[in-house]
Design a protein around this motif. Structure first.
Motif, PDB file in Angstrom:
ATOM      1  N   PRO A 159       0.819  -1.215   0.000  1.00 33.41           N
ATOM      2  CA  PRO A 159       0.000   0.000   0.000  1.00 33.41           C
ATOM      3  C   PRO A 159       0.851   1.262   0.000  1.00 33.41           C
ATOM      4  O   PRO A 159       1.851   1.356   0.720  1.00 33.41           O
ATOM      5  N   GLY A 160       0.463   2.219  -0.838  1.00 33.68           N
ATOM      6  CA  GLY A 160       1.163   3.495  -0.892  1.00 33.68           C
ATOM      7  C   GLY A 160       2.341   3.551  -1.838  1.00 33.68           C
ATOM      8  O   GLY A 160       2.920   4.620  -2.029  1.00 33.68           O
ATOM      9  N   GLU A 161       2.704   2.422  -2.441  1.00 27.22           N
ATOM     10  CA  GLU A 161       3.786   2.448  -3.424  1.00 27.22           C
ATOM     11  C   GLU A 161       3.285   2.988  -4.763  1.00 27.22           C
ATOM     12  O   GLU A 161       2.106   2.833  -5.121  1.00 27.22           O
ATOM     13  N   ALA A 162       4.182   3.585  -5.517  1.00 30.60           N
ATOM     14  CA  ALA A 162       3.935   3.955  -6.912  1.00 30.60           C
ATOM     15  C   ALA A 162       5.020   3.264  -7.733  1.00 30.60           C
ATOM     16  O   ALA A 162       6.189   3.651  -7.674  1.00 30.60           O
ATOM     17  N   VAL A 163       4.641   2.228  -8.444  1.00 35.65           N
ATOM     18  CA  VAL A 163       5.592   1.386  -9.161  1.00 35.65           C
ATOM     19  C   VAL A 163       5.509   1.673 -10.653  1.00 35.65           C
ATOM     20  O   VAL A 163       4.437   1.558 -11.262  1.00 35.65           O
ATOM     21  N   ALA A 164       6.619   2.057 -11.237  1.00 35.46           N
ATOM     22  CA  ALA A 164       6.705   2.256 -12.679  1.00 35.46           C
ATOM     23  C   ALA A 164       7.294   1.007 -13.316  1.00 35.46           C
ATOM     24  O   ALA A 164       8.377   0.566 -12.922  1.00 35.46           O
ATOM     25  N   VAL A 165       6.585   0.442 -14.275  1.00 34.55           N
ATOM     26  CA  VAL A 165       7.055  -0.734 -14.996  1.00 34.55           C
ATOM     27  C   VAL A 165       7.628  -0.265 -16.330  1.00 34.55           C
ATOM     28  O   VAL A 165       6.921   0.309 -17.160  1.00 34.55           O
ATOM     29  N   LEU A 166       8.921  -0.494 -16.507  1.00 37.68           N
ATOM     30  CA  LEU A 166       9.654  -0.017 -17.676  1.00 37.68           C
ATOM     31  C   LEU A 166      10.124  -1.197 -18.510  1.00 37.68           C
ATOM     32  O   LEU A 166      10.207  -2.327 -18.029  1.00 37.68           O
ATOM     33  N   GLY A 167      10.460  -0.912 -19.761  1.00 42.13           N
ATOM     34  CA  GLY A 167      11.007  -1.950 -20.622  1.00 42.13           C
ATOM     35  C   GLY A 167      10.712  -1.660 -22.076  1.00 42.13           C
ATOM     36  O   GLY A 167       9.800  -0.894 -22.389  1.00 42.13           O
ATOM     37  N   PRO A 168      11.468  -2.277 -22.994  1.00 38.59           N
ATOM     38  CA  PRO A 168      11.240  -2.050 -24.422  1.00 38.59           C
ATOM     39  C   PRO A 168       9.920  -2.659 -24.876  1.00 38.59           C
ATOM     40  O   PRO A 168       9.295  -3.458 -24.158  1.00 38.59           O
ATOM     41  N   SER A 169       9.486  -2.286 -26.072  1.00 37.25           N
ATOM     42  CA  SER A 169       8.289  -2.893 -26.651  1.00 37.25           C
ATOM     43  C   SER A 169       8.468  -4.401 -26.729  1.00 37.25           C
ATOM     44  O   SER A 169       9.541  -4.892 -27.084  1.00 37.25           O
ATOM     45  N   GLY A 170       7.413  -5.128 -26.353  1.00 34.55           N
ATOM     46  CA  GLY A 170       7.487  -6.579 -26.375  1.00 34.55           C
ATOM     47  C   GLY A 170       8.081  -7.198 -25.126  1.00 34.55           C
ATOM     48  O   GLY A 170       8.266  -8.415 -25.066  1.00 34.55           O
ATOM     49  N   SER A 171       8.357  -6.374 -24.110  1.00 34.02           N
ATOM     50  CA  SER A 171       8.985  -6.902 -22.896  1.00 34.02           C
ATOM     51  C   SER A 171       7.981  -7.529 -21.935  1.00 34.02           C
ATOM     52  O   SER A 171       8.383  -8.177 -20.960  1.00 34.02           O
ATOM     53  N   GLY A 172       6.673  -7.317 -22.167  1.00 37.08           N
ATOM     54  CA  GLY A 172       5.647  -7.900 -21.317  1.00 37.08           C
ATOM     55  C   GLY A 172       4.937  -6.918 -20.407  1.00 37.08           C
ATOM     56  O   GLY A 172       4.132  -7.317 -19.568  1.00 37.08           O
ATOM     57  N   LYS A 173       5.210  -5.615 -20.576  1.00 31.51           N
ATOM     58  CA  LYS A 173       4.634  -4.599 -19.684  1.00 31.51           C
ATOM     59  C   LYS A 173       3.101  -4.592 -19.737  1.00 31.51           C
ATOM     60  O   LYS A 173       2.434  -4.643 -18.707  1.00 31.51           O
ATOM     61  N   SER A 174       2.555  -4.499 -20.939  1.00 29.13           N
ATOM     62  CA  SER A 174       1.097  -4.421 -21.065  1.00 29.13           C
ATOM     63  C   SER A 174       0.433  -5.724 -20.648  1.00 29.13           C
ATOM     64  O   SER A 174      -0.652  -5.717 -20.047  1.00 29.13           O
ATOM     65  N   THR A 175       1.069  -6.855 -20.956  1.00 29.06           N
ATOM     66  CA  THR A 175       0.528  -8.143 -20.515  1.00 29.06           C
ATOM     67  C   THR A 175       0.464  -8.197 -19.001  1.00 29.06           C
ATOM     68  O   THR A 175      -0.536  -8.642 -18.412  1.00 29.06           O
TER      69      THR A 175
END
Length: 230
Positions: free
Chosen positions: A31-47
């Motif tokens: 709770p209270g974290e703000a997590v940024a998920v980074l990575g190139p296209s196709g790295s699985g971020k949107s999945t």
């Protein structure tokens, strides 16, 4: 210590016979974290975001959000879960052009069964807090990109979700509007809102994330406090 908002255990997602889009990810968000998920296209971020949102189901592993085993939900249960537990902000706003700003914001609350007067009061409160109350009776097409994204954030927050998910929230915005949204997300997190955002915007990650998770080929390559990336 309070229970995690998100807990992923050995989560894998495969499509057809290709390599997994997400490959054995274990991740906890408190709770209270703000997590940024980074990575190139196709790295699985949107999945990964779709698995957390219950828009997709893992091939293997478990997804628990705010105490709910999301991977076990059927279609109806997943829709109820999204309305009650999470808010979602998208790159292209996804506002309904034939509804006013206020009606766009109220819609998720009404779908959840909130009485119309209560939904209207909550929408008015959020629009004022986010600085777009003067546009309550306008239609989204009359607003700037930054204003529309603020309306989208108000809509995402109307049911007081445990988790706010943001998919490239500055991707369709000009520089000034992007900075506006970065500041907004930072303020929401400072007020205690748990956020997971997928982004290519390193400035966004540096300005509002408390932690960054980098994906490569569906796996976590790096997980560290955001301060270490500044």
């Amino acid at each position: 210590m309070s229970a995690p908002v998100i807990e992923l255990q050995q989560v894998t997602k495969r499509y057809d016979d290709g390599p997994p889009a997400v490959d054995g990810i274990t991740l906890t968000v408190r709770p209270g974290e703000a997590v940024a998920v980074l990575g190139p296209s196709g790295s699985g971020k949107s999945t990964l975001l779709n698995l957390i949102a219950g828009l997709d189901r893992p091939t293997d592993g478990s997804v628990t959000v705010d105490g709910v085993r999301v991977d076990r939900l059927g279609e109806t249960g997943a829709a109820r879960y999204r309305r009650a537990r999470i808010g979602m902000v998208f790159q292209f706003f996804n506002l309904l052009d034939d509804l006013t700003v206020a009606d766009n914001v109220m819609l998720p609350a009404q779908l959840s069964g909130m009485p119309r007067n209560a939904a209207r009061a909550r929408a008015a409160e959020l629009l004022e807090t986010l600085g777009v109350d003067r546009h309550a009776r306008a239609y989204p097409g009359r607003l700037s990109g930054g204003e529309r994204q603020r309306v989208a954030v108000a809509r995402a927050l109307i049911n007081r979700p445990a988790l706010l998910l943001a998919d490239e929230p500055t991707g369709a915005l000009d520089t000034a509007s992007g900075e506006d949204v970065r500041q907004l997300l930072s303020e929401l997190n400072e007020d205690g809102q748990t956020i997971v955002l997928v982004t290519h915007d390193l400035t966004l990650a540096a300005s509002c994330a408390t932690r960054t998770v980098s994906l490569v080929d569906g796996r976590i390559a790096q997980d560290q406090p955001a301060a270490a990336t500044r």
